[in-house]
Design a protein around this motif. Structure first.
Motif, PDB file in Angstrom:
ATOM      1  N   GLU A  95       0.805  -1.214   0.000  1.00 57.42           N
ATOM      2  CA  GLU A  95       0.000   0.000   0.000  1.00 57.42           C
ATOM      3  C   GLU A  95       0.842   1.270   0.000  1.00 57.42           C
ATOM      4  N   ARG A  96       2.155   1.146   0.086  1.00 61.63           N
ATOM      5  CA  ARG A  96       3.005   2.323   0.169  1.00 61.63           C
ATOM      6  C   ARG A  96       3.444   2.788  -1.221  1.00 61.63           C
ATOM      7  N   LEU A  97       3.516   4.115  -1.375  1.00 66.72           N
ATOM      8  CA  LEU A  97       3.943   4.717  -2.626  1.00 66.72           C
ATOM      9  C   LEU A  97       5.268   5.438  -2.393  1.00 66.72           C
ATOM     10  N   TYR A  98       6.211   5.239  -3.310  1.00 72.10           N
ATOM     11  CA  TYR A  98       7.534   5.840  -3.196  1.00 72.10           C
ATOM     12  C   TYR A  98       7.880   6.606  -4.461  1.00 72.10           C
ATOM     13  N   PHE A  99       8.204   7.882  -4.315  1.00 66.32           N
ATOM     14  CA  PHE A  99       8.753   8.652  -5.421  1.00 66.32           C
ATOM     15  C   PHE A  99      10.253   8.395  -5.513  1.00 66.32           C
ATOM     16  N   HIS A 100      10.751   8.334  -6.735  1.00 65.57           N
ATOM     17  CA  HIS A 100      12.186   8.176  -6.979  1.00 65.57           C
ATOM     18  C   HIS A 100      12.473   8.748  -8.354  1.00 65.57           C
ATOM     19  N   SER A 101      13.684   8.592  -8.856  1.00 62.80           N
ATOM     20  CA  SER A 101      14.063   9.242 -10.111  1.00 62.80           C
ATOM     21  C   SER A 101      13.416   8.592 -11.324  1.00 62.80           C
ATOM     22  N   ALA A 102      13.144   9.427 -12.332  1.00 63.56           N
ATOM     23  CA  ALA A 102      12.557   8.941 -13.569  1.00 63.56           C
ATOM     24  C   ALA A 102      13.563   8.093 -14.349  1.00 63.56           C
ATOM     25  N   PHE A 103      13.028   7.279 -15.246  1.00 63.52           N
ATOM     26  CA  PHE A 103      13.842   6.446 -16.130  1.00 63.52           C
ATOM     27  C   PHE A 103      14.201   7.243 -17.387  1.00 63.52           C
ATOM     28  N   PRO A 104      15.460   7.149 -17.878  1.00 65.89           N
ATOM     29  CA  PRO A 104      16.585   6.410 -17.308  1.00 65.89           C
ATOM     30  C   PRO A 104      17.310   7.237 -16.253  1.00 65.89           C
ATOM     31  N   THR A 105      17.946   6.567 -15.300  1.00 60.41           N
ATOM     32  CA  THR A 105      18.648   7.255 -14.220  1.00 60.41           C
ATOM     33  C   THR A 105      20.085   7.518 -14.662  1.00 60.41           C
ATOM     34  N   ARG A 106      20.334   8.737 -15.106  1.00 60.72           N
ATOM     35  CA  ARG A 106      21.666   9.096 -15.602  1.00 60.72           C
ATOM     36  C   ARG A 106      22.406  10.055 -14.681  1.00 60.72           C
ATOM     37  N   GLU A 107      21.680  10.827 -13.883  1.00 62.67           N
ATOM     38  CA  GLU A 107      22.309  11.844 -13.043  1.00 62.67           C
ATOM     39  C   GLU A 107      23.057  11.211 -11.873  1.00 62.67           C
ATOM     40  N   ASP A 108      24.111  11.872 -11.425  1.00 62.71           N
ATOM     41  CA  ASP A 108      24.899  11.345 -10.310  1.00 62.71           C
ATOM     42  C   ASP A 108      24.088  11.289  -9.027  1.00 62.71           C
ATOM     43  N   ASP A 109      23.115  12.194  -8.891  1.00 65.70           N
ATOM     44  CA  ASP A 109      22.296  12.207  -7.668  1.00 65.70           C
ATOM     45  C   ASP A 109      20.953  11.506  -7.883  1.00 65.70           C
ATOM     46  N   ALA A 110      20.873  10.632  -8.890  1.00 67.58           N
ATOM     47  CA  ALA A 110      19.638   9.887  -9.132  1.00 67.58           C
ATOM     48  C   ALA A 110      19.286   9.036  -7.923  1.00 67.58           C
ATOM     49  N   VAL A 111      17.989   8.880  -7.678  1.00 69.30           N
ATOM     50  CA  VAL A 111      17.489   8.063  -6.569  1.00 69.30           C
ATOM     51  C   VAL A 111      16.935   6.784  -7.196  1.00 69.30           C
ATOM     52  N   PHE A 112      17.681   5.692  -7.024  1.00 63.56           N
ATOM     53  CA  PHE A 112      17.346   4.443  -7.705  1.00 63.56           C
ATOM     54  C   PHE A 112      16.363   3.620  -6.881  1.00 63.56           C
ATOM     55  N   PHE A 113      15.498   2.936  -7.603  1.00 66.84           N
ATOM     56  CA  PHE A 113      14.480   2.080  -6.980  1.00 66.84           C
ATOM     57  C   PHE A 113      14.184   0.979  -7.996  1.00 66.84           C
ATOM     58  N   GLY A 114      14.166  -0.279  -7.559  1.00 66.75           N
ATOM     59  CA  GLY A 114      13.914  -1.373  -8.493  1.00 66.75           C
ATOM     60  C   GLY A 114      13.796  -2.707  -7.790  1.00 66.75           C
ATOM     61  N   PRO A 115      14.050  -3.801  -8.508  1.00 63.85           N
ATOM     62  CA  PRO A 115      13.922  -5.137  -7.913  1.00 63.85           C
ATOM     63  C   PRO A 115      14.715  -5.318  -6.623  1.00 63.85           C
ATOM     64  N   ASP A 116      15.897  -4.686  -6.527  1.00 64.41           N
ATOM     65  CA  ASP A 116      16.650  -4.776  -5.273  1.00 64.41           C
ATOM     66  C   ASP A 116      15.845  -4.217  -4.108  1.00 64.41           C
ATOM     67  N   THR A 117      15.106  -3.131  -4.350  1.00 64.91           N
ATOM     68  CA  THR A 117      14.309  -2.517  -3.286  1.00 64.91           C
ATOM     69  C   THR A 117      13.249  -3.481  -2.785  1.00 64.91           C
ATOM     70  N   TYR A 118      12.622  -4.198  -3.698  1.00 69.62           N
ATOM     71  CA  TYR A 118      11.588  -5.163  -3.302  1.00 69.62           C
ATOM     72  C   TYR A 118      12.199  -6.315  -2.502  1.00 69.62           C
ATOM     73  N   ARG A 119      13.348  -6.811  -2.951  1.00 65.28           N
ATOM     74  CA  ARG A 119      14.006  -7.902  -2.204  1.00 65.28           C
ATOM     75  C   ARG A 119      14.455  -7.409  -0.823  1.00 65.28           C
ATOM     76  N   TYR A 120      14.974  -6.186  -0.779  1.00 60.64           N
ATOM     77  CA  TYR A 120      15.431  -5.585   0.476  1.00 60.64           C
ATOM     78  C   TYR A 120      14.284  -5.478   1.477  1.00 60.64           C
TER      79      TYR A 120
END
Length: 313
Positions: A95-120
């Protein structure tokens, strides 16, 4: 290029509007994302998932007017080749919503979110069932804040610090904590634990673990094929954990000739101070495409691993 958030309140209201609209999106690997977006008919967004999940360009009539106004206020809307684009993505875990960086993540300060986040988050939830309620926790390299927020929601009396060196990540994590209703998540700038005072009952982390020639902060884990940062986190955590405190670490390790150099490096310290520590492979083969990259010529696989270590009382 540096990312910025103009109006956190506007982004919070946008998140609430997405939640009210029943928005759901599971973020996949960049490689899979490119494949899906490359299919016929997927060049432009036609709904909210296309705009905020798939990061596709869109026209004004794709998004309700009130949402578009909130995007402008928040500073997360830009124009590209005659179309509009969201500069953030929104992903959901339960039920939780998380904002993070848009695709593709090219900037050095990009906030990454993906399959690792779900496993974590999944591993974190399992481990939290077996630990005593912490009074103070810290999520090192919090990014979107997912780890700190899950701890805060599970243990509402715990101060669950989201720590990061990325100011944009801290801005998004603060908004995400508000969306989760977690008032106990201070977001603080810190290089590992160097800028924070005091001890912790729980240290958790999902750090970058890739050997990245460009050394982008959200990807690059340093030496040891990207494991050096994870080693530093183990060392920092064991120094600052209170007696009986717990370290929960999700990371990726390069396996060479069947050997896990990360585990070999941290084992002596864990054996000395953490009776009954546990270490497991959650997935034996992740990000296989990385094996074609520079620096991975001798790596046979990258494994997702989970460390659960409790400091002696």
């Amino acid at each position: 290029m540096t990312s910025s958030l103009h109006d956190p309140d506007a982004l919070f209201e946008l998140g609430q509007a997405l939640q009210h609209a029943g928005y759901r999106f599971v973020t996949i690997t960049p490689a899979s994302h490119r494949r899906v977006n490359g299919r016929e008919g997927n060049a432009r967004a036609v709904d909210l998932r296309g705009v905020f999940g798939w990061s596709r360009p869109f026209t004004e009539d794709t998004v309700p007017g009130e949402m578009l106004a909130l995007m402008r206020r928040a500073g997360v809307l830009r124009e590209r080749n005659g179309h509009l684009c969201a500069t953030v993505r929104a992903s959901t875990i339960g039920e939780r919503l998380y904002f993070h960086s848009a695709f593709p993540t090219r900037e050095d300060d990009a906030v990454f979110f993906g399959p690792d986040t779900y496993r974590y988050v999944a591993a974190l939830k399992r481990s939290m069932e077996a630990i005593a309620p912490p009074r103070r926790a810290v999520d090192i390299g919090t990014g979107s804040g997912a780890g700190a927020i899950e701890v805060a929601c599970r243990f509402p009396d715990c101060e669950s610090v989201g720590a990061d060196i990325n100011g944009f990540a801290l801005s998004l994590a603060a908004v995400n904590a508000r969306l989760a209703g977690a008032a106990n998540v201070p977001t603080l700038h810190s290089d590992l634990l160097k800028d924070l005072d005091g001890g912790f009952d729980l240290v958790l982390s999902n750090p970058p673990y890739i050997l990245d020639p460009s050394e982008l902060r959200y990807r690059h884990g340093g030496g040891m094929h990207g494991a050096a940062l994870s080693v530093d986190i183990v060392e920092a955590a064991l120094e600052r954990l209170r007696p009986g405190g717990t370290l929960l670490l999700y990371t990726g390790v390069a396996i060479i000739d069947g050997r896990d150099a990360f585990l070999d490096t941290i084992r002596p310290r864990l054996d000395a101070g953490c009776p009954g520590w546990r270490y497991e492979e959650l997935d034996p083969d992740i990000f296989g495409g990385q094996l074609d990259c520079e620096g991975y010529e001798d790596v046979e696989r990258i494994a997702a691993v989970w460390l659960h270590a409790t400091r002696a009382s």
